[in-house]
Design a protein around this motif. Structure first.
Motif, PDB file in Angstrom:
ATOM      1  N   ASP A 103       8.142  -2.759  -5.051  1.00 47.22           N
ATOM      2  CA  ASP A 103       7.839  -4.192  -4.931  1.00 47.22           C
ATOM      3  C   ASP A 103       6.330  -4.413  -4.868  1.00 47.22           C
ATOM      4  O   ASP A 103       5.621  -3.694  -4.156  1.00 47.22           O
ATOM      5  N   GLU A 104       5.848  -5.410  -5.608  1.00 51.68           N
ATOM      6  CA  GLU A 104       4.411  -5.675  -5.655  1.00 51.68           C
ATOM      7  C   GLU A 104       4.082  -6.926  -4.847  1.00 51.68           C
ATOM      8  O   GLU A 104       3.761  -7.983  -5.381  1.00 51.68           O
ATOM      9  N   ARG A 105       4.166  -6.805  -3.545  1.00 55.77           N
ATOM     10  CA  ARG A 105       3.806  -7.873  -2.612  1.00 55.77           C
ATOM     11  C   ARG A 105       3.404  -7.233  -1.293  1.00 55.77           C
ATOM     12  O   ARG A 105       3.836  -6.123  -0.973  1.00 55.77           O
ATOM     13  N   THR A 106       2.580  -7.940  -0.529  1.00 58.75           N
ATOM     14  CA  THR A 106       2.070  -7.375   0.721  1.00 58.75           C
ATOM     15  C   THR A 106       2.826  -7.877   1.945  1.00 58.75           C
ATOM     16  O   THR A 106       2.493  -7.495   3.069  1.00 58.75           O
ATOM     17  N   SER A 107       3.827  -8.734   1.749  1.00 54.16           N
ATOM     18  CA  SER A 107       4.747  -9.140   2.814  1.00 54.16           C
ATOM     19  C   SER A 107       4.048  -9.620   4.082  1.00 54.16           C
ATOM     20  O   SER A 107       4.453  -9.292   5.195  1.00 54.16           O
ATOM     21  N   ASN A 108       2.973 -10.392   3.891  1.00 57.75           N
ATOM     22  CA  ASN A 108       2.357 -11.035   5.049  1.00 57.75           C
ATOM     23  C   ASN A 108       1.873 -10.007   6.081  1.00 57.75           C
ATOM     24  O   ASN A 108       1.952 -10.228   7.289  1.00 57.75           O
ATOM     25  N   PHE A 109       1.387  -8.877   5.605  1.00 62.05           N
ATOM     26  CA  PHE A 109       0.988  -7.777   6.471  1.00 62.05           C
ATOM     27  C   PHE A 109      -0.504  -7.833   6.768  1.00 62.05           C
ATOM     28  O   PHE A 109      -1.332  -7.779   5.867  1.00 62.05           O
ATOM     29  N   LEU A 110      -0.848  -7.972   8.037  1.00 56.81           N
ATOM     30  CA  LEU A 110      -2.238  -8.000   8.500  1.00 56.81           C
ATOM     31  C   LEU A 110      -3.098  -8.962   7.668  1.00 56.81           C
ATOM     32  O   LEU A 110      -4.150  -8.572   7.159  1.00 56.81           O
ATOM     33  N   PRO A 111      -2.680 -10.221   7.527  1.00 61.58           N
ATOM     34  CA  PRO A 111      -3.417 -11.134   6.645  1.00 61.58           C
ATOM     35  C   PRO A 111      -4.868 -11.360   7.049  1.00 61.58           C
ATOM     36  O   PRO A 111      -5.735 -11.480   6.184  1.00 61.58           O
ATOM     37  N   TRP A 112      -5.126 -11.422   8.352  1.00 66.55           N
ATOM     38  CA  TRP A 112      -6.505 -11.680   8.798  1.00 66.55           C
ATOM     39  C   TRP A 112      -7.418 -10.514   8.428  1.00 66.55           C
ATOM     40  O   TRP A 112      -8.529 -10.712   7.942  1.00 66.55           O
ATOM     41  N   HIS A 113      -6.957  -9.298   8.641  1.00 68.13           N
ATOM     42  CA  HIS A 113      -7.807  -8.128   8.445  1.00 68.13           C
ATOM     43  C   HIS A 113      -7.775  -7.577   7.027  1.00 68.13           C
ATOM     44  O   HIS A 113      -8.682  -6.836   6.634  1.00 68.13           O
ATOM     45  N   ALA A 114      -6.742  -7.907   6.250  1.00 67.26           N
ATOM     46  CA  ALA A 114      -6.656  -7.398   4.883  1.00 67.26           C
ATOM     47  C   ALA A 114      -7.157  -8.423   3.872  1.00 67.26           C
ATOM     48  O   ALA A 114      -8.049  -8.140   3.068  1.00 67.26           O
ATOM     49  N   ASN A 115      -6.591  -9.635   3.904  1.00 68.40           N
ATOM     50  CA  ASN A 115      -7.015 -10.669   2.953  1.00 68.40           C
ATOM     51  C   ASN A 115      -8.460 -11.063   3.182  1.00 68.40           C
ATOM     52  O   ASN A 115      -9.220 -11.285   2.234  1.00 68.40           O
ATOM     53  N   GLY A 116      -8.843 -11.175   4.450  1.00 68.19           N
ATOM     54  CA  GLY A 116     -10.220 -11.558   4.749  1.00 68.19           C
ATOM     55  C   GLY A 116     -11.221 -10.523   4.284  1.00 68.19           C
ATOM     56  O   GLY A 116     -12.376 -10.845   4.004  1.00 68.19           O
ATOM     57  N   ASN A 117     -10.781  -9.267   4.185  1.00 66.98           N
ATOM     58  CA  ASN A 117     -11.669  -8.188   3.747  1.00 66.98           C
ATOM     59  C   ASN A 117     -11.491  -7.863   2.267  1.00 66.98           C
ATOM     60  O   ASN A 117     -12.116  -6.932   1.761  1.00 66.98           O
ATOM     61  N   GLU A 118     -10.637  -8.642   1.565  1.00 72.32           N
ATOM     62  CA  GLU A 118     -10.335  -8.392   0.153  1.00 72.32           C
ATOM     63  C   GLU A 118      -9.940  -6.927  -0.056  1.00 72.32           C
ATOM     64  O   GLU A 118     -10.483  -6.216  -0.903  1.00 72.32           O
ATOM     65  N   ALA A 119      -8.978  -6.469   0.735  1.00 75.49           N
ATOM     66  CA  ALA A 119      -8.554  -5.071   0.685  1.00 75.49           C
ATOM     67  C   ALA A 119      -7.994  -4.701  -0.682  1.00 75.49           C
ATOM     68  O   ALA A 119      -7.371  -5.518  -1.360  1.00 75.49           O
ATOM     69  N   ALA A 120      -8.219  -3.459  -1.072  1.00 75.92           N
ATOM     70  CA  ALA A 120      -7.571  -2.928  -2.270  1.00 75.92           C
ATOM     71  C   ALA A 120      -6.085  -2.753  -1.969  1.00 75.92           C
ATOM     72  O   ALA A 120      -5.694  -2.528  -0.822  1.00 75.92           O
ATOM     73  N   VAL A 121      -5.241  -2.871  -3.002  1.00 76.85           N
ATOM     74  CA  VAL A 121      -3.791  -2.733  -2.824  1.00 76.85           C
ATOM     75  C   VAL A 121      -3.258  -1.737  -3.845  1.00 76.85           C
ATOM     76  O   VAL A 121      -3.586  -1.809  -5.030  1.00 76.85           O
ATOM     77  N   PHE A 122      -2.449  -0.799  -3.366  1.00 79.40           N
ATOM     78  CA  PHE A 122      -1.845   0.204  -4.231  1.00 79.40           C
ATOM     79  C   PHE A 122      -0.330   0.110  -4.110  1.00 79.40           C
ATOM     80  O   PHE A 122       0.245   0.366  -3.047  1.00 79.40           O
ATOM     81  N   PHE A 123       0.323  -0.315  -5.204  1.00 80.78           N
ATOM     82  CA  PHE A 123       1.779  -0.372  -5.252  1.00 80.78           C
ATOM     83  C   PHE A 123       2.286   0.851  -6.017  1.00 80.78           C
ATOM     84  O   PHE A 123       1.744   1.193  -7.072  1.00 80.78           O
ATOM     85  N   CYS A 124       3.329   1.497  -5.496  1.00 76.59           N
ATOM     86  CA  CYS A 124       3.887   2.647  -6.208  1.00 76.59           C
ATOM     87  C   CYS A 124       5.413   2.622  -6.125  1.00 76.59           C
ATOM     88  O   CYS A 124       5.987   1.985  -5.233  1.00 76.59           O
ATOM     89  N   THR A 125       6.057   3.286  -7.056  1.00 76.96           N
ATOM     90  CA  THR A 125       7.511   3.199  -7.180  1.00 76.96           C
ATOM     91  C   THR A 125       8.309   4.123  -6.265  1.00 76.96           C
ATOM     92  O   THR A 125       9.457   3.809  -5.947  1.00 76.96           O
ATOM     93  N   PRO A 126       7.786   5.280  -5.833  1.00 75.19           N
ATOM     94  CA  PRO A 126       8.626   6.144  -4.987  1.00 75.19           C
ATOM     95  C   PRO A 126       9.080   5.432  -3.716  1.00 75.19           C
ATOM     96  O   PRO A 126       8.317   4.668  -3.121  1.00 75.19           O
ATOM     97  N   TYR A 127      10.321   5.678  -3.311  1.00 73.20           N
ATOM     98  CA  TYR A 127      10.762   5.188  -2.020  1.00 73.20           C
ATOM     99  C   TYR A 127       9.999   5.949  -0.930  1.00 73.20           C
ATOM    100  O   TYR A 127       9.510   7.060  -1.159  1.00 73.20           O
ATOM    101  N   TRP A 128       9.917   5.352   0.250  1.00 71.12           N
ATOM    102  CA  TRP A 128       9.086   5.944   1.300  1.00 71.12           C
ATOM    103  C   TRP A 128       9.416   7.411   1.576  1.00 71.12           C
ATOM    104  O   TRP A 128       8.488   8.235   1.692  1.00 71.12           O
ATOM    105  N   PRO A 129      10.668   7.818   1.677  1.00 67.53           N
ATOM    106  CA  PRO A 129      10.935   9.239   1.935  1.00 67.53           C
ATOM    107  C   PRO A 129      10.432  10.164   0.831  1.00 67.53           C
ATOM    108  O   PRO A 129      10.279  11.372   1.049  1.00 67.53           O
ATOM    109  N   GLU A 130      10.185   9.615  -0.373  1.00 65.88           N
ATOM    110  CA  GLU A 130       9.722  10.425  -1.511  1.00 65.88           C
ATOM    111  C   GLU A 130       8.210  10.405  -1.662  1.00 65.88           C
ATOM    112  O   GLU A 130       7.660  11.125  -2.491  1.00 65.88           O
ATOM    113  N   PHE A 131       7.530   9.575  -0.905  1.00 69.59           N
ATOM    114  CA  PHE A 131       6.082   9.397  -1.037  1.00 69.59           C
ATOM    115  C   PHE A 131       5.391  10.741  -0.813  1.00 69.59           C
ATOM    116  O   PHE A 131       5.599  11.408   0.194  1.00 69.59           O
ATOM    117  N   SER A 132       4.539  11.141  -1.763  1.00 72.85           N
ATOM    118  CA  SER A 132       3.932  12.471  -1.737  1.00 72.85           C
ATOM    119  C   SER A 132       2.420  12.388  -1.542  1.00 72.85           C
ATOM    120  O   SER A 132       1.820  11.314  -1.624  1.00 72.85           O
TER     121      SER A 132
END
Length: 310
Positions: free
Chosen positions: A207-236
């Protein structure tokens, strides 16, 4: 491709990514998505997916420390998770209690000076989870080399709403002058202790969305975002390193933009503004392509063509 060859290829790719990494983010925030979908694909219960995901969480903590990240925030339980079936919620609560206590007692946590903190409306969670949170925070309270934030009963919009209400109440009571409200005023009401601005958000599961996560500290800092397809247990680890590389590319783009803007404005600035603009160009000049880098004659020309100081 057989398993042996796949492992060799993955190891070589991981080494390549490790060599390519130059700078790392200070604060990484992770949305651990896909535990339940992974379990369904495996023909297992959702609880099994969450438990395997917890193992990935331990790996990510280690990878962050290896590359030099100083703060990690994990989206472990959102306010939307309260809507899940009671049986699944109870299993999640049990897993949270187990892992919080396990982390708090882990030798490597104490060896590496990891401070564990909970973010969110923890008071909404069952007593046993609150007690596990208190245990983990108390056991690691004096550490400061690495910060591990666990977002529990967390909702970014609710967080900002509560902060705004607190400021409004203080203004109404006369404790705060509206003219004195600034960034620090809001941040003091978000958390008991400071949270660094987020440099990189990683989301697994496709999913390519940030789900309202840490909006003050992420959006305000223009954080980079990395979306990837592996499910969390498969994340390498290669997935993790690709996320770090995304942050680096974002920073390089930001530096180029700053340099280009400063160059464009040099000719239209007053003497008082010119020194600051030249300073920006000098700092970020190397991030521009060779063909765009100005020489000293161009900068001197900009100095002489600019308007006189007011």
């Amino acid at each position: 491709m057989n398993r042996w060859l796949r492992e060799r290829v993955d190891a070589a790719y991981e080494q390549l990514l490790s060599r390519e990494i130059d700078g790392v983010p200070t604060h990484v925030a992770v949305i651990q998505d896909g535990n339940r979908r992974y379990a369904r694909r495996q023909g297992s219960d959702a609880t099994d997916g969450h438990r395997e995901g917890a193992e990935t969480t331990e790996d990510v903590l280690e990878w962050c420390q290896e590359v030099g990240v100083e703060e990690l925030t994990l989206y472990a339980f959102s306010t939307e998770n309260f809507e899940r079936p009671a049986e699944e919620r109870e299993a999640l609560y049990d897993l949270l209690c187990e892992k919080l206590r396990e982390f708090a007692d882990a030798e490597r946590v104490h060896e590496n000076g990891v401070k564990i903190r909970a973010l969110g409306a923890v008071e909404r969670l069952p007593k046993r989870v609150r007690e596990a949170v208190d245990y983990a925070e108390d056991r690691t309270r004096d550490y400061d080399r690495f910060v591990l934030n666990i977002a529990l009963a967390y909702g970014g919009r609710s967080e900002l709403l509560e902060a705004a209400r607190g400021v409004a109440e203080d203004v109404e009571s006369g404790a705060v002058d509206p003219e004195e409200i600034d960034v620090e005023t809001i941040e003091r009401r978000l958390y008991d202790e400071p949270v660094r601005d987020v440099d990189l958000i990683i989301r697994t599961g496709g999913d390519e969305r940030t789900s309202n996560f840490l909006p003050w500290h992420a959006n305000g800092n223009e954080a980079a975002v990395f979306f990837c397809t592996p499910y969390w247990p498969e994340f390498s680890k290669p997935d993790f390193l690709r996320g770090i590389r995304t942050y680096e590319h974002r920073q390089e783009s930001w530096r180029r933009t700053r340099a280009r803007r400063a160059l464009a404005l040099l000719g239209a600035m007053s003497d008082r503004e010119l020194a600051e603009a030249r300073s920006i160009v000098d700092r970020f000049r190397d991030s521009l392509p060779t063909a765009e880098q100005p020489d000293e004659d161009e900068l001197e020309g900009a100095d002489s063509s600019g308007p006189a100081a007011d």
